[in-house]
Design a protein around this motif. Structure first.
Motif, PDB file in Angstrom:
ATOM      1  N   UNK A 199      67.453  68.520  18.973  1.00  0.00           N
ATOM      2  CA  UNK A 199      66.399  67.902  19.781  1.00  0.00           C
ATOM      3  C   UNK A 199      66.653  68.024  21.275  1.00  0.00           C
ATOM      4  N   UNK A 200      67.853  68.469  21.669  1.00  0.00           N
ATOM      5  CA  UNK A 200      68.192  68.579  23.085  1.00  0.00           C
ATOM      6  C   UNK A 200      67.422  69.734  23.719  1.00  0.00           C
ATOM      7  N   UNK A 201      66.848  69.500  24.880  1.00  0.00           N
ATOM      8  CA  UNK A 201      66.117  70.527  25.611  1.00  0.00           C
ATOM      9  C   UNK A 201      66.746  70.727  26.979  1.00  0.00           C
ATOM     10  N   UNK A 202      66.776  71.962  27.473  1.00  0.00           N
ATOM     11  CA  UNK A 202      67.375  72.215  28.791  1.00  0.00           C
ATOM     12  C   UNK A 202      66.679  71.395  29.871  1.00  0.00           C
ATOM     13  N   UNK A 294      60.088  73.887  34.643  1.00  0.00           N
ATOM     14  CA  UNK A 294      61.406  73.710  34.034  1.00  0.00           C
ATOM     15  C   UNK A 294      61.787  72.240  33.952  1.00  0.00           C
ATOM     16  N   UNK A 295      61.401  71.485  34.951  1.00  0.00           N
ATOM     17  CA  UNK A 295      61.779  70.065  34.999  1.00  0.00           C
ATOM     18  C   UNK A 295      60.737  69.165  34.347  1.00  0.00           C
ATOM     19  N   UNK A 296      59.707  69.761  33.743  1.00  0.00           N
ATOM     20  CA  UNK A 296      58.606  68.965  33.204  1.00  0.00           C
ATOM     21  C   UNK A 296      59.041  68.143  31.997  1.00  0.00           C
ATOM     22  N   UNK A 297      58.743  66.860  32.003  1.00  0.00           N
ATOM     23  CA  UNK A 297      58.942  65.976  30.873  1.00  0.00           C
ATOM     24  C   UNK A 297      57.624  65.253  30.633  1.00  0.00           C
ATOM     25  N   UNK A 298      57.004  65.559  29.513  1.00  0.00           N
ATOM     26  CA  UNK A 298      55.664  65.055  29.242  1.00  0.00           C
ATOM     27  C   UNK A 298      55.746  63.725  28.514  1.00  0.00           C
ATOM     28  N   UNK A 299      55.019  62.749  29.004  1.00  0.00           N
ATOM     29  CA  UNK A 299      54.907  61.451  28.355  1.00  0.00           C
ATOM     30  C   UNK A 299      54.031  61.607  27.117  1.00  0.00           C
ATOM     31  N   UNK A 300      54.544  61.161  25.971  1.00  0.00           N
ATOM     32  CA  UNK A 300      53.809  61.317  24.708  1.00  0.00           C
ATOM     33  C   UNK A 300      52.481  60.568  24.716  1.00  0.00           C
ATOM     34  N   UNK A 301      52.366  59.558  25.579  1.00  0.00           N
ATOM     35  CA  UNK A 301      51.140  58.754  25.571  1.00  0.00           C
ATOM     36  C   UNK A 301      50.015  59.367  26.410  1.00  0.00           C
ATOM     37  N   UNK A 336      33.302  65.787  24.712  1.00  0.00           N
ATOM     38  CA  UNK A 336      34.662  65.919  25.254  1.00  0.00           C
ATOM     39  C   UNK A 336      35.683  66.185  24.148  1.00  0.00           C
ATOM     40  N   UNK A 337      36.660  67.020  24.448  1.00  0.00           N
ATOM     41  CA  UNK A 337      37.776  67.285  23.524  1.00  0.00           C
ATOM     42  C   UNK A 337      39.036  66.737  24.185  1.00  0.00           C
ATOM     43  N   UNK A 338      39.567  65.664  23.622  1.00  0.00           N
ATOM     44  CA  UNK A 338      40.748  65.004  24.188  1.00  0.00           C
ATOM     45  C   UNK A 338      41.972  65.434  23.392  1.00  0.00           C
ATOM     46  N   UNK A 339      43.014  65.838  24.098  1.00  0.00           N
ATOM     47  CA  UNK A 339      44.234  66.306  23.449  1.00  0.00           C
ATOM     48  C   UNK A 339      45.433  65.545  24.002  1.00  0.00           C
ATOM     49  N   UNK A 340      46.551  65.627  23.263  1.00  0.00           N
ATOM     50  CA  UNK A 340      47.798  65.006  23.707  1.00  0.00           C
ATOM     51  C   UNK A 340      48.483  65.961  24.675  1.00  0.00           C
ATOM     52  N   UNK A 341      48.273  65.764  25.979  1.00  0.00           N
ATOM     53  CA  UNK A 341      48.824  66.657  26.994  1.00  0.00           C
ATOM     54  C   UNK A 341      48.786  65.961  28.349  1.00  0.00           C
ATOM     55  N   UNK A 342      49.626  66.439  29.248  1.00  0.00           N
ATOM     56  CA  UNK A 342      49.651  65.958  30.623  1.00  0.00           C
ATOM     57  C   UNK A 342      48.569  66.715  31.394  1.00  0.00           C
ATOM     58  N   UNK A 343      47.567  66.027  31.977  1.00  0.00           N
ATOM     59  CA  UNK A 343      46.496  66.742  32.686  1.00  0.00           C
ATOM     60  C   UNK A 343      47.010  67.658  33.778  1.00  0.00           C
ATOM     61  N   UNK A 344      48.000  67.201  34.551  1.00  0.00           N
ATOM     62  CA  UNK A 344      48.532  68.044  35.632  1.00  0.00           C
ATOM     63  C   UNK A 344      49.222  69.281  35.082  1.00  0.00           C
ATOM     64  N   UNK A 345      50.039  69.099  34.002  1.00  0.00           N
ATOM     65  CA  UNK A 345      50.719  70.245  33.405  1.00  0.00           C
ATOM     66  C   UNK A 345      49.713  71.210  32.803  1.00  0.00           C
ATOM     67  N   UNK A 417      56.348  77.716  29.065  1.00  0.00           N
ATOM     68  CA  UNK A 417      57.239  76.558  29.215  1.00  0.00           C
ATOM     69  C   UNK A 417      56.457  75.256  29.261  1.00  0.00           C
ATOM     70  N   UNK A 418      55.330  75.266  29.931  1.00  0.00           N
ATOM     71  CA  UNK A 418      54.510  74.048  29.993  1.00  0.00           C
ATOM     72  C   UNK A 418      54.012  73.674  28.603  1.00  0.00           C
ATOM     73  N   UNK A 419      53.521  74.675  27.860  1.00  0.00           N
ATOM     74  CA  UNK A 419      53.009  74.386  26.520  1.00  0.00           C
ATOM     75  C   UNK A 419      54.113  73.863  25.597  1.00  0.00           C
ATOM     76  N   UNK A 420      55.284  74.463  25.677  1.00  0.00           N
ATOM     77  CA  UNK A 420      56.391  74.005  24.840  1.00  0.00           C
ATOM     78  C   UNK A 420      56.774  72.570  25.175  1.00  0.00           C
ATOM     79  N   UNK A 421      56.757  72.234  26.466  1.00  0.00           N
ATOM     80  CA  UNK A 421      57.154  70.890  26.892  1.00  0.00           C
ATOM     81  C   UNK A 421      56.206  69.826  26.367  1.00  0.00           C
ATOM     82  N   UNK A 422      54.924  70.162  26.189  1.00  0.00           N
ATOM     83  CA  UNK A 422      53.979  69.147  25.740  1.00  0.00           C
ATOM     84  C   UNK A 422      53.541  69.337  24.279  1.00  0.00           C
TER      85      UNK A 422
END
Length: 445
Positions: A199-202, A294-301, A336-345, A417-422
């Motif tokens: 589960x560890x991510x760089x 690279x430093x992106x950490x997406x909030x699950x909520x 509207x199609x709402x997804x689990x993702x960070x809008x900025x990312x 990388x953004x897609x993988x992070x979220x």
């Protein structure tokens, strides 16, 4: 290549091999013991055969039932029995001619005994046993010449069954099963630690281990791994910080340089320099976006409206598309199609895909389609995907041989990388009528 076997499976197999070896040694020991002690085997045969005669004797009729006579009828030259009373009168017998008279007379008076006797050319095994049947004292005599029915090997097999298979094999099976369960339960902390390591991510803080009674060895291993990860994350953070600081520091001078070129009179040289500055500005933006990805950490909520984000991206890049003779078309869903993702990312990833399509697709049109479902599709009508590119498209700084000038090979790497992070993914397609299509897929919100 076959999948590697688990440690629990290997330990269980070795435990089974040890148990099997112990069972074989036990069998050899019993076999050697009784194999060299022929007299003991003969005693087992005599005890069994006379027991059958005793059980089958009917005191009322003074006769042994037919069920106990099959052996003697099948081998009249090899086996015999006699049932006599205390006075030596024969009540019943099978193949009495095989019984020497002298042995029978001794049997009338002696206690239980077993002996070998010579009778002419024959070597006989003769056994006598006292028994009380129907309230009468009787004498049972058994005689064996050679062993065509293999009574001795069968007696040895019975010893194996009685001394090994029945008492030992079930215990061995139970012990192996119990140890297999204990091994798997004992190794469960190792499985938990491996799951934690996967589960560890760089660049991200390691997740806490699940609450469990972990052995000290596993705790030491996890602590050592965590400390190593902390040092690696510190080094990675320093590298990202330096890249972001450098890109951020370049933004202002590049913007000033672009403004000064805008003040120059038009001409081929000025236009070329202006295009080079635009390409440089785009590279600076991508380096900064790459450091942020690279430093992106997406909030699950977090949740994002795909249509709203796509509209913002289309508006922001409309002028850039027009400057390259590209028509940017957007197709939005009715709902509207709402997804689990960070809008900025999501905006970073989608902007890179659209900008990439504008730059590499050439003059024509770029289609930005939201839906159906939790996905966005960006399609151009340029030269398409380079042959054999595959997932190399998403490696940082990778560029095809015929790639348009002005890029650094970071756009698709940032998207991946953004897609993988979220928790989403990006897929590349080659439409039948040409061009390239990229599809961003997300988890439903």
């Amino acid at each position: 290549m076959s999948a590697p076997r688990s440690l629990a499976s290997r330990l269980t197999t070795r435990l089974f091999a040890i148990a099997a070896a112990a069972l074989v040694v036990n069998m050899l020991a019993v076999g050697l013991y009784y194999g060299f002690d022929r007299r003991a085997m003969e005693g087992e045969v005599v005890e069994h055969r006379l027991g059958l005669v005793s059980e089958a004797f009917d005191p009322a009729e003074g006769r042994v039932e037919a069920s106990a006579r099959a052996l003697y009828e099948a081998h009249p030259e090899a086996y015999a029995f006699v049932v006599a009373d205390a006075e030596g009168r024969v009540l019943d017998a099978a193949n009495p001619g095989l019984v020497p008279r002298r042995a029978f007379e001794e049997a009338a008076f002696a206690d239980d005994w077993l002996a070998h006797r010579k009778s002419g050319s024959r070597s006989l095994l003769i056994a006598s046993k006292k028994a009380t049947l129907g309230g009468r004292e009787l004498r049972l005599v058994f005689v064996m010449h050679e062993d065509p029915a293999h009574l001795l090997p069968r007696a040895l097999l019975a010893e194996f069954v009685g001394h090994i298979w029945l008492p030992i094999v079930p215990v061995v099976v139970l012990l192996i099963a119990a140890n297999a369960v204990l091994i798997r339960r004992g190794l469960s902390p190792v499985t938990a630690a491996a799951r934690w390591a996967r589960s560890v991510r760089p660049g991200q803080l390691p997740a806490p281990l699940p609450a469990a009674d972990l052995p000290s060895e596993i705790i030491d291993l996890v602590d050592a791994t965590r400390r190593s990860l902390d040092r690696l994350n510190d080094a990675l953070s320093a590298e990202k910080r330096r890249a972001a600081e450098a890109a951020h520091a370049l933004r202002t001078p590049v913007a000033v340089l672009a403004a000064r070129f805008d003040a120059l009179p038009p001409g081929p040289a000025a236009d070329q320099l202006r295009a080079d500055v635009v390409a440089l500005a785009r590279t600076v933006r991508q380096v900064l976006a790459s450091a942020n990805a690279d430093a992106l950490q997406v909030d699950e909520s977090l949740r994002a409206d795909l249509g709203a984000v796509a509209s913002r991206v289309a508006s922001a890049l409309a002028a850039f598309a027009a400057s390259r003779d590209v028509e940017l078309d957007i197709e939005l869903p009715p709902e509207p199609i709402v997804v689990a993702a960070d809008p900025d990312a999501l905006e970073i990833a989608l902007s890179n895909l659209v900008e990439n399509a504008i730059v590499h697709g050439g003059p024509g049109s770029v289609d930005l389609t939201v839906g159906p479902g939790p996905e966005v599709r960006v399609r151009d009508r340029g030269p398409g995907i380079p042959p054999g590119a595959g997932r190399s498209l998403f490696q940082p700084f990778w560029r095809g041989a015929d790639a348009a000038p002005g890029g650094a090979g970071l756009g698709l790497a940032i998207v991946e990388r953004v897609q993988r992070a979220q928790g989403g993914d990006v897929q590349v397609e080659a439409p039948a009528d040409g061009g390239a299509a990229f599809r961003l897929r997300f988890r439903s919100g």
